[in-house]
Scaffold this active site. Structure first.
Site, PDB file in Angstrom:
ATOM      1  N   ALA A 209     -11.908  -5.115  -7.803  1.00 12.73           N
ATOM      2  CA  ALA A 209     -11.809  -3.664  -7.544  1.00 12.73           C
ATOM      3  C   ALA A 209     -12.237  -2.874  -8.790  1.00 12.73           C
ATOM      4  O   ALA A 209     -13.382  -2.421  -8.874  1.00 12.73           O
ATOM      5  CB  ALA A 209     -10.395  -3.317  -7.109  1.00 12.73           C
ATOM      6  N   ARG A 210     -11.340  -2.725  -9.735  1.00 10.47           N
ATOM      7  CA  ARG A 210     -11.649  -2.015 -10.969  1.00 10.47           C
ATOM      8  C   ARG A 210     -10.882  -2.640 -12.125  1.00 10.47           C
ATOM      9  O   ARG A 210      -9.687  -2.932 -12.010  1.00 10.47           O
ATOM     10  CB  ARG A 210     -11.259  -0.540 -10.860  1.00 10.47           C
ATOM     11  CG  ARG A 210     -12.272   0.327 -10.114  1.00 10.47           C
ATOM     12  CD  ARG A 210     -13.584   0.481 -10.874  1.00 10.47           C
ATOM     13  NE  ARG A 210     -14.544   1.328 -10.196  1.00 10.47           N
ATOM     14  CZ  ARG A 210     -15.489   0.887  -9.347  1.00 10.47           C
ATOM     15  NH1 ARG A 210     -15.590  -0.400  -9.082  1.00 10.47           N
ATOM     16  NH2 ARG A 210     -16.334   1.724  -8.792  1.00 10.47           N
TER      17      ARG A 210
ATOM     18  N   HIS B 219     -19.491  -7.997 -12.411  1.00 13.97           N
ATOM     19  CA  HIS B 219     -19.427  -6.849 -11.473  1.00 13.97           C
ATOM     20  C   HIS B 219     -20.565  -6.916 -10.444  1.00 13.97           C
ATOM     21  O   HIS B 219     -21.455  -6.061 -10.425  1.00 13.97           O
ATOM     22  CB  HIS B 219     -19.464  -5.514 -12.238  1.00 13.97           C
ATOM     23  CG  HIS B 219     -18.985  -4.358 -11.405  1.00 13.97           C
ATOM     24  ND1 HIS B 219     -18.330  -3.270 -11.920  1.00 13.97           N
ATOM     25  CD2 HIS B 219     -19.078  -4.115 -10.063  1.00 13.97           C
ATOM     26  CE1 HIS B 219     -18.038  -2.414 -10.958  1.00 13.97           C
ATOM     27  NE2 HIS B 219     -18.487  -2.900  -9.809  1.00 13.97           N
ATOM     28  N   ILE B 220     -20.494  -7.964  -9.604  1.00 14.14           N
ATOM     29  CA  ILE B 220     -21.550  -8.147  -8.597  1.00 14.14           C
ATOM     30  C   ILE B 220     -20.986  -8.134  -7.173  1.00 14.14           C
ATOM     31  O   ILE B 220     -21.616  -8.656  -6.255  1.00 14.14           O
ATOM     32  CB  ILE B 220     -22.349  -9.452  -8.841  1.00 14.14           C
ATOM     33  CG1 ILE B 220     -21.394 -10.664  -8.942  1.00 14.14           C
ATOM     34  CG2 ILE B 220     -23.226  -9.340 -10.074  1.00 14.14           C
ATOM     35  CD1 ILE B 220     -22.106 -12.018  -8.902  1.00 14.14           C
ATOM     36  N   GLY B 221     -19.830  -7.504  -7.004  1.00 14.50           N
ATOM     37  CA  GLY B 221     -19.190  -7.488  -5.684  1.00 14.50           C
ATOM     38  C   GLY B 221     -20.112  -7.029  -4.569  1.00 14.50           C
ATOM     39  O   GLY B 221     -20.141  -7.614  -3.487  1.00 14.50           O
ATOM     40  N   SER B 222     -20.870  -5.977  -4.809  1.00 10.09           N
ATOM     41  CA  SER B 222     -21.716  -5.432  -3.733  1.00 10.09           C
ATOM     42  C   SER B 222     -23.184  -5.851  -3.882  1.00 10.09           C
ATOM     43  O   SER B 222     -24.050  -5.315  -3.200  1.00 10.09           O
ATOM     44  CB  SER B 222     -21.622  -3.904  -3.726  1.00 10.09           C
ATOM     45  OG  SER B 222     -22.158  -3.378  -4.915  1.00 10.09           O
TER      46      SER B 222
ATOM     47  N   GLU C   2     -16.739  -2.301 -19.224  1.00  7.15           N
ATOM     48  CA  GLU C   2     -17.897  -3.158 -18.900  1.00  7.15           C
ATOM     49  C   GLU C   2     -19.146  -2.624 -19.598  1.00  7.15           C
ATOM     50  O   GLU C   2     -19.315  -1.415 -19.687  1.00  7.15           O
ATOM     51  CB  GLU C   2     -18.148  -3.135 -17.384  1.00  7.15           C
ATOM     52  CG  GLU C   2     -16.999  -3.736 -16.599  1.00  7.15           C
ATOM     53  CD  GLU C   2     -17.154  -3.537 -15.089  1.00  7.15           C
ATOM     54  OE1 GLU C   2     -18.204  -3.056 -14.642  1.00  7.15           O
ATOM     55  OE2 GLU C   2     -16.205  -3.858 -14.364  1.00  7.15           O
TER      56      GLU C   2
ATOM     57  N   ASP D  56     -14.173 -10.001 -11.434  1.00  3.71           N
ATOM     58  CA  ASP D  56     -15.538  -9.490 -11.278  1.00  3.71           C
ATOM     59  C   ASP D  56     -15.674  -8.127 -11.955  1.00  3.71           C
ATOM     60  O   ASP D  56     -16.774  -7.616 -12.108  1.00  3.71           O
ATOM     61  CB  ASP D  56     -15.865  -9.366  -9.782  1.00  3.71           C
ATOM     62  CG  ASP D  56     -17.289  -8.871  -9.518  1.00  3.71           C
ATOM     63  OD1 ASP D  56     -18.227  -9.440 -10.114  1.00  3.71           O
ATOM     64  OD2 ASP D  56     -17.459  -7.907  -8.738  1.00  3.71           O
TER      65      ASP D  56
ATOM     66  N   ASP E 272       0.871  -1.174   0.000  1.00  2.55           N
ATOM     67  CA  ASP E 272       0.000   0.000   0.000  1.00  2.55           C
ATOM     68  C   ASP E 272       0.905   1.219   0.000  1.00  2.55           C
ATOM     69  O   ASP E 272       2.129   1.085   0.143  1.00  2.55           O
ATOM     70  CB  ASP E 272      -0.916  -0.027   1.249  1.00  2.55           C
ATOM     71  CG  ASP E 272      -2.267   0.614   0.960  1.00  2.55           C
ATOM     72  OD1 ASP E 272      -2.268   1.641   0.260  1.00  2.55           O
ATOM     73  OD2 ASP E 272      -3.299   0.108   1.423  1.00  2.55           O
TER      74      ASP E 272
HETATM   75  C1  8YV Z   1     -21.237  -1.104  -7.256  1.00  2.00           C
HETATM   76  C2  8YV Z   1     -18.691  -0.725  -7.046  1.00  2.00           C
HETATM   77  O1  8YV Z   1     -22.010  -2.140  -7.752  1.00  2.00           O
HETATM   78  O2  8YV Z   1     -19.240   0.683  -5.218  1.00  2.00           O
HETATM   79  C3  8YV Z   1     -18.471   0.432  -6.137  1.00  2.00           C
HETATM   80  O3  8YV Z   1     -17.455   1.141  -6.344  1.00  2.00           O
HETATM   81  O4  8YV Z   1     -17.901  -0.985  -7.864  1.00  2.00           O
HETATM   82  C4  8YV Z   1     -19.871  -1.633  -6.991  1.00  2.00           C
HETATM   83  O5  8YV Z   1     -19.852  -2.331  -5.809  1.00  2.00           O
HETATM   84  C5  8YV Z   1     -21.386   0.041  -8.190  1.00  2.00           C
HETATM   85  O6  8YV Z   1     -20.313   0.888  -8.240  1.00  2.00           O
HETATM   86  C6  8YV Z   1     -22.612   0.832  -7.855  1.00  2.00           C
HETATM   87  O7  8YV Z   1     -22.632   2.078  -8.479  1.00  2.00           O
END
Ligand code: 8YV
Length: 322
Positions: free
Chosen positions: A240-241, A288-291, A270, A265, A180
């Protein structure tokens, strides 16, 4: 006297409970059909709005920010990442920008563990084989993958998500290394080994997981040069990205066997990802389903509203990033 409610342009369909809460205290302009707005449409719909509550799917480049109506004073993101917003340009236009940290760390760490295990244990290949009725027999060499337990996991960016990933990975007896910008205090480090230089950590990473934001300094950080520093047969995961990764370099490393596998992810461009990923058997792909859990999506919405509430009551939003 009737107080006028601030007008909030909500760019995407949000959970019902969030839209109901917004409707109580604001005048939201909702998007019930969840149509993806073009930038010019978003700018038009923002006419007279005091705030925008967007997702990472909307871009706020300097050019777009320049065209936003003067009435817009805050962009309260429904996301922790804010690489879709040019924060310097927002500052210059006096637009406050907020994000939604903390509330999605657990969900994103879950998906990261899924990527680690899915990539290592060849989940995509196995799943496809069963569905396609191509599973015909068993042998000692059948679908042999890489064991996760006890391996060394390098974490690039031991922030909120990275720290939860480290905790979960310790449940698999993984040894945690991290790089980091600065070393963390011992509480947050929790026994992880710090590497000041990424190039010193990479040769030791049997697994490498990316958890830093996409910034000018980190874009393309996973390149031909950094991939070459990993041990042969390493596994890379990214929740992450996509911008952190040079796709051509990663695809070559997956094809050559330099990397045993990858779990992704997030992607550049995308959802129109580099089509070469689809043809590789040693990559575990998620959209992209992390959250993407009910609990987390609600929490993200409430966190965005907290930031709006603070701003419109004249206090400093707790998650102000610009
Ligand atoms: C979300 C994300 O789905 O929060 C983030 O930065 O990449 C994701 O978890 C998305 O960005 C919601 O806008």
């Amino acid at each position: 006297m009737v107080e006028t409610k601030p007008i909030v342009l909500v760019t995407r369909k949000l959970p019902d409970v969030i839209e109901a809460r917004l409707s109580r205290d604001y005048e939201p302009r909702l998007n019930p059909n969840d149509r993806l707005y073009s930038s010019s449409e978003m700018i038009e719909r923002a006419a007279g709005a005091d705030a925008i509550l967007p997702c990472h799917t909307e871009s706020f480049s300097a050019e777009i920010l320049e065209k936003l109506p003067q009435s817009v004073r805050i962009i309260a993101n429904f996301s922790v990442g804010y690489d879709h917003v040019d924060t310097a340009a927002a500052k210059a236009r006096n637009i406050v920008v907020t994000n939604t940290p903390d509330v999605l760390s657990d969900a994103t760490a879950e998906i990261t563990m899924m990527l680690i295990i899915g990539a290592a244990r060849r989940a995509s290949e196995g799943e496809r084989m069963v569905r396609a009725v191509e599973w015909r027999d068993w042998s000692p060499a059948f679908m042999v993958g890489t064991q996760v337990t006890g391996k060394r996991l390098g974490i690039l960016g031991l922030g909120r998500v990275g720290q939860v990933v480290a905790r979960r990975a310790r449940g698999f007896d993984m040894e945690i290394l991290y790089h980091d910008e600065a070393r963390l205090d011992p509480d947050r480090e929790a026994g992880a080994t710090y590497f000041e230089r990424l190039e010193d950590m990479l040769p030791r990473c049997e697994f490498l997981s990316l958890h830093c934001p996409a910034t000018p300094a980190t874009r393309g950080i996973i390149s031909e040069a950094t991939l070459a520093m990993l041990p042969d047969g390493a596994i890379l995961v990214n929740a992450a990205r996509g911008a952190l990764v040079n796709d051509q370099a990663l695809i070559s490393a997956l094809k050559s066997g330099k990397l045993a596998a990858a779990g992704l992810d997030v992607f550049n461009n995308e959802p129109n990802i580099d089509p070469e990923y689809r043809a590789l058997t040693n990559v575990f792909l998620l959209p992209h389903i992390g959250s993407a859990t009910r609990e987390t999506r609600d929490a993200m919405g409430f966190r965005a509203i907290e930031n709006l509430d603070a701003f419109f009551s004249g206090s400093e939003p707790v998650d102000r990033v610009a």
